[in-house]
Scaffold this motif. Structure first.
Motif, PDB file in Angstrom:
ATOM      1  N   THR A 136      41.145  31.924  55.110  1.00 45.82           N
ATOM      2  CA  THR A 136      41.438  33.353  54.947  1.00 45.82           C
ATOM      3  C   THR A 136      40.384  34.075  54.112  1.00 45.82           C
ATOM      4  O   THR A 136      40.546  35.259  53.845  1.00 45.82           O
ATOM      5  CB  THR A 136      42.810  33.527  54.279  1.00 45.82           C
ATOM      6  OG1 THR A 136      42.807  32.868  52.993  1.00 45.82           O
ATOM      7  CG2 THR A 136      43.911  32.929  55.143  1.00 45.82           C
ATOM      8  N   ARG A 137      39.323  33.368  53.718  1.00 48.05           N
ATOM      9  CA  ARG A 137      38.242  33.953  52.917  1.00 48.05           C
ATOM     10  C   ARG A 137      38.815  34.647  51.674  1.00 48.05           C
ATOM     11  O   ARG A 137      38.554  35.816  51.406  1.00 48.05           O
ATOM     12  CB  ARG A 137      37.434  34.949  53.759  1.00 48.05           C
ATOM     13  CG  ARG A 137      36.657  34.277  54.880  1.00 48.05           C
ATOM     14  CD  ARG A 137      35.917  35.276  55.733  1.00 48.05           C
ATOM     15  NE  ARG A 137      34.955  36.071  54.981  1.00 48.05           N
ATOM     16  CZ  ARG A 137      33.728  35.665  54.637  1.00 48.05           C
ATOM     17  NH1 ARG A 137      33.327  34.446  54.975  1.00 48.05           N
ATOM     18  NH2 ARG A 137      32.921  36.455  53.984  1.00 48.05           N
ATOM     19  N   GLN A 138      39.589  33.884  50.914  1.00 45.13           N
ATOM     20  CA  GLN A 138      40.174  34.383  49.678  1.00 45.13           C
ATOM     21  C   GLN A 138      39.784  33.482  48.514  1.00 45.13           C
ATOM     22  O   GLN A 138      39.392  32.326  48.695  1.00 45.13           O
ATOM     23  CB  GLN A 138      41.699  34.446  49.787  1.00 45.13           C
ATOM     24  CG  GLN A 138      42.215  35.434  50.804  1.00 45.13           C
ATOM     25  CD  GLN A 138      43.729  35.508  50.776  1.00 45.13           C
ATOM     26  OE1 GLN A 138      44.317  36.390  50.159  1.00 45.13           O
ATOM     27  NE2 GLN A 138      44.368  34.581  51.457  1.00 45.13           N
ATOM     28  N   LEU A 139      39.917  34.033  47.324  1.00 42.95           N
ATOM     29  CA  LEU A 139      39.695  33.291  46.084  1.00 42.95           C
ATOM     30  C   LEU A 139      40.996  33.269  45.292  1.00 42.95           C
ATOM     31  O   LEU A 139      41.762  34.240  45.315  1.00 42.95           O
ATOM     32  CB  LEU A 139      38.597  33.942  45.245  1.00 42.95           C
ATOM     33  CG  LEU A 139      37.205  34.054  45.881  1.00 42.95           C
ATOM     34  CD1 LEU A 139      36.291  34.886  44.985  1.00 42.95           C
ATOM     35  CD2 LEU A 139      36.607  32.674  46.118  1.00 42.95           C
ATOM     36  N   MET A 140      41.239  32.190  44.604  1.00 41.55           N
ATOM     37  CA  MET A 140      42.410  32.083  43.748  1.00 41.55           C
ATOM     38  C   MET A 140      41.939  31.960  42.307  1.00 41.55           C
ATOM     39  O   MET A 140      40.968  31.255  42.022  1.00 41.55           O
ATOM     40  CB  MET A 140      43.256  30.862  44.139  1.00 41.55           C
ATOM     41  CG  MET A 140      44.566  30.757  43.366  1.00 41.55           C
ATOM     42  SD  MET A 140      45.676  29.497  44.097  1.00 41.55           S
ATOM     43  CE  MET A 140      44.670  28.009  43.869  1.00 41.55           C
ATOM     44  N   TYR A 141      42.642  32.662  41.429  1.00 44.79           N
ATOM     45  CA  TYR A 141      42.248  32.618  40.023  1.00 44.79           C
ATOM     46  C   TYR A 141      43.474  32.401  39.146  1.00 44.79           C
ATOM     47  O   TYR A 141      44.609  32.659  39.536  1.00 44.79           O
ATOM     48  CB  TYR A 141      41.541  33.911  39.599  1.00 44.79           C
ATOM     49  CG  TYR A 141      42.400  35.147  39.658  1.00 44.79           C
ATOM     50  CD1 TYR A 141      43.226  35.523  38.589  1.00 44.79           C
ATOM     51  CD2 TYR A 141      42.394  35.962  40.793  1.00 44.79           C
ATOM     52  CE1 TYR A 141      44.015  36.656  38.653  1.00 44.79           C
ATOM     53  CE2 TYR A 141      43.185  37.093  40.870  1.00 44.79           C
ATOM     54  CZ  TYR A 141      43.997  37.435  39.796  1.00 44.79           C
ATOM     55  OH  TYR A 141      44.780  38.557  39.859  1.00 44.79           O
ATOM     56  N   GLU A 142      43.204  31.904  37.938  1.00 48.54           N
ATOM     57  CA  GLU A 142      44.247  31.731  36.931  1.00 48.54           C
ATOM     58  C   GLU A 142      43.637  32.052  35.578  1.00 48.54           C
ATOM     59  O   GLU A 142      42.579  31.528  35.234  1.00 48.54           O
ATOM     60  CB  GLU A 142      44.785  30.299  36.943  1.00 48.54           C
ATOM     61  CG  GLU A 142      45.922  30.067  35.951  1.00 48.54           C
ATOM     62  CD  GLU A 142      46.385  28.617  35.943  1.00 48.54           C
ATOM     63  OE1 GLU A 142      47.383  28.320  36.619  1.00 48.54           O
ATOM     64  OE2 GLU A 142      45.736  27.798  35.267  1.00 48.54           O
ATOM     65  N   VAL A 143      44.284  32.925  34.837  1.00 47.98           N
ATOM     66  CA  VAL A 143      43.775  33.377  33.538  1.00 47.98           C
ATOM     67  C   VAL A 143      44.759  32.978  32.456  1.00 47.98           C
ATOM     68  O   VAL A 143      45.975  33.198  32.591  1.00 47.98           O
ATOM     69  CB  VAL A 143      43.566  34.912  33.528  1.00 47.98           C
ATOM     70  CG1 VAL A 143      43.111  35.376  32.139  1.00 47.98           C
ATOM     71  CG2 VAL A 143      42.542  35.311  34.588  1.00 47.98           C
ATOM     72  N   ASP A 144      44.229  32.391  31.396  1.00 47.77           N
ATOM     73  CA  ASP A 144      45.039  32.056  30.223  1.00 47.77           C
ATOM     74  C   ASP A 144      45.091  33.281  29.317  1.00 47.77           C
ATOM     75  O   ASP A 144      44.052  33.705  28.786  1.00 47.77           O
ATOM     76  CB  ASP A 144      44.418  30.868  29.483  1.00 47.77           C
ATOM     77  CG  ASP A 144      45.308  30.350  28.361  1.00 47.77           C
ATOM     78  OD1 ASP A 144      46.195  31.099  27.903  1.00 47.77           O
ATOM     79  OD2 ASP A 144      45.092  29.212  27.916  1.00 47.77           O
ATOM     80  N   PRO A 145      46.250  33.898  29.097  1.00 44.39           N
ATOM     81  CA  PRO A 145      46.312  35.131  28.311  1.00 44.39           C
ATOM     82  C   PRO A 145      45.975  34.938  26.836  1.00 44.39           C
ATOM     83  O   PRO A 145      45.669  35.907  26.144  1.00 44.39           O
ATOM     84  CB  PRO A 145      47.768  35.590  28.488  1.00 44.39           C
ATOM     85  CG  PRO A 145      48.520  34.338  28.779  1.00 44.39           C
ATOM     86  CD  PRO A 145      47.581  33.485  29.568  1.00 44.39           C
ATOM     87  N   ARG A 146      46.005  33.705  26.362  1.00 45.10           N
ATOM     88  CA  ARG A 146      45.718  33.473  24.945  1.00 45.10           C
ATOM     89  C   ARG A 146      44.243  33.644  24.619  1.00 45.10           C
ATOM     90  O   ARG A 146      43.889  34.199  23.588  1.00 45.10           O
ATOM     91  CB  ARG A 146      46.186  32.070  24.548  1.00 45.10           C
ATOM     92  CG  ARG A 146      47.695  31.868  24.631  1.00 45.10           C
ATOM     93  CD  ARG A 146      48.047  30.427  24.400  1.00 45.10           C
ATOM     94  NE  ARG A 146      47.436  29.548  25.396  1.00 45.10           N
ATOM     95  CZ  ARG A 146      47.563  28.227  25.412  1.00 45.10           C
ATOM     96  NH1 ARG A 146      48.263  27.629  24.458  1.00 45.10           N
ATOM     97  NH2 ARG A 146      46.991  27.508  26.357  1.00 45.10           N
ATOM     98  N   ASN A 147      43.364  33.155  25.503  1.00 48.63           N
ATOM     99  CA  ASN A 147      41.929  33.256  25.214  1.00 48.63           C
ATOM    100  C   ASN A 147      41.130  33.902  26.341  1.00 48.63           C
ATOM    101  O   ASN A 147      39.911  34.031  26.243  1.00 48.63           O
ATOM    102  CB  ASN A 147      41.355  31.872  24.909  1.00 48.63           C
ATOM    103  CG  ASN A 147      41.676  30.855  26.006  1.00 48.63           C
ATOM    104  OD1 ASN A 147      41.914  31.226  27.150  1.00 48.63           O
ATOM    105  ND2 ASN A 147      41.685  29.578  25.646  1.00 48.63           N
TER     106      ASN A 147
END
Length: 428
Positions: free
Chosen positions: A317-328
């Motif tokens: 699907t030509r997509q990227l997945m991301y995950e962000v740690d809200p602490r840093n």
């Protein structure tokens, strides 16, 4: 009634016959205690796997082998037939109860099925011991008081060693390794050699004297460490072989009057019974480690399967997945980041680094969305903005993301998907 495959029948006759001969040949003439009774475990393991319509054939073969070998060792025919039938009924009852509790497929690597196996073996062996003694007294074959622990321990420990051996090796076919690290295979081999050496040092008097200049057997529990190592490296099949080898070395040397249990004055006061308890503890430890190892491997396989699925979905699907740690603010990426945006994950290690590449006219809005998500706002779900790629041009990205709220209402992670909007590629 259905006849099992001839190859399995022949294998059963050979394995059961040899184990029964070995056990009866090393029987204590006073207490009649054997070096376990692994033949009972072979029957139990076979019935745990065989279709019910094959049980009559397995039963007839078992009774014939058991009674015949007992006759060779001087046991009266009536006693031999009685004990062989009782032993078969005990193992059949354990197998039937376990199959109802464990379900299909038959396995001793699931915690619930292993729990029921151990519980049923213990209960069945004790009940069978008292039933056997009662039958012997009832038919007038014996007049003296018999120790039920002799029957119970021999059958119970034999089942704990023999049945897992059958279950583990059922359906085995030689094949190339499915990618198992060679290092793990060598660890298993070294563990097996160490098991044999440590067992000989602990239980064989002449070996201990020549190597350690002592017959003090402080190393009697060292082989258990290598049983665990083999279970971790060679899985349940290697573990079951290790238990058979350990039982042979420990039991035979104890029968010959050597080893730490030879002059036992412990709980049971009988060397063969004491060493069987030792082997029972080794079997339980090995089974537990094999089950834990199987659960870990299953979890790893499932995690790998989901990783492959998600990567295939992102690629297709030509997509990227991301995950962000809200602490840093650290970011983790999945998908073809280099192909789609011309950047490597190391170039976008944080949310701040990502925002620096957002178009100046969109940056405040994107940062506000990120702050809302960091505060747990699930309303800041979608947005479109322009982003500077590694090719030094702007593309339009569609972002769908949301916070993951923990049980205490704090934001654990912020995750989402980025999709390249081909219609607006190159827009400034």
């Amino acid at each position: 009634m259905r006849i099992p495959p001839l190859s399995r029948l022949l294998l059963f006759i050979v394995v059961y016959g040899l184990l029964a001969l070995f056990s009866m040949s090393t029987r204590d003439p006073v207490t009649h205690s054997t070096i376990v009774w692994p033949a009972a475990g072979i029957v139990l393991g076979t019935l745990m796997l065989a279709p019910y319509r094959q049980w009559p054939v397995w039963g007839l073969v078992t009774v014939a082998l058991h009674a015949g070998i007992a006759l060779l060792h001087g046991r009266p025919p009536a006693v031999s037939l009685l004990l062989s039938v009782l032993n078969l009924l005990i193992m059949a009852g354990i197998a039937a109860a376990w199959r109802r509790k464990a379900g299909e497929p038959a396995s001793l690597t699931r915690p619930d099925s292993l729990f029921w196996f151990v519980l049923l073996v213990l209960a069945g062996s004790i009940a069978g011991a008292y039933a056997s003694i009662a039958a012997l007294h009832g038919f007038g074959f014996v007049s003296v008081r018999l120790n039920p622990m002799v029957f119970a321990i021999s059958d119970g420990v034999g089942a704990l060693i023999g049945a897992p051996l059958v279950v583990a090796w059922a359906g085995f076919q030689p094949a190339r390794s499915a990618g198992a690290p060679r290092r793990i295979a060598w660890q298993g081999l070294l563990g097996f050699v160490a098991l044999i050496v440590s067992a000989e040092l602990a239980f064989d008097g002449p070996t201990a004297t020549s190597v350690l200049a002592s017959t003090q057997y402080e190393l009697s529990y060292l082989p258990l460490l290598f049983v665990v190592l083999i279970a971790m490296a060679w899985q349940r099949r290697g573990m079951t072989l290790a238990l058979v080898v350990l039982a042979g070395i420990a039991g035979l040397n104890t029968y010959q009057g050597e080893g730490p249990f030879a002059a036992s004055a412990g709980l049971l006061g009988n060397p063969l019974l004491e060493v069987q308890l030792y082997l029972g503890a080794a079997a339980l430890l090995g089974l537990l480690m094999a089950a834990m190892n199987a659960s870990r491997d299953e979890a790893l396989r499932e995690a790998l399967a989901w990783k492959v699925r998600s990567e295939g979905m992102l690629l297709g699907t030509r997509q990227l997945m991301y995950e962000v740690d809200p602490r840093n603010g650290s970011a983790v990426w999945a998908g073809q980041l280099g192909e789609l945006l011309g950047l490597e994950p190391a170039e976008l290690p944080t949310l701040t680094a990502f925002l620096e590449r957002v178009h100046p006219d969109d940056r405040a809005r994107v940062a506000a969305y990120a702050e809302q998500r960091g505060n747990g706002d699930t309303g800041a779900l979608t947005q479109r903005f322009r982003f500077l790629t590694g090719y030094n041009d702007y593309v339009t990205l569609q972002d769908i993301g949301a916070p993951v709220v923990d049980f205490d209402d704090t934001v654990y992670r912020i995750g989402g998907l980025l999709r390249l909007d081909e219609r607006d590629a190159g827009q400034d």
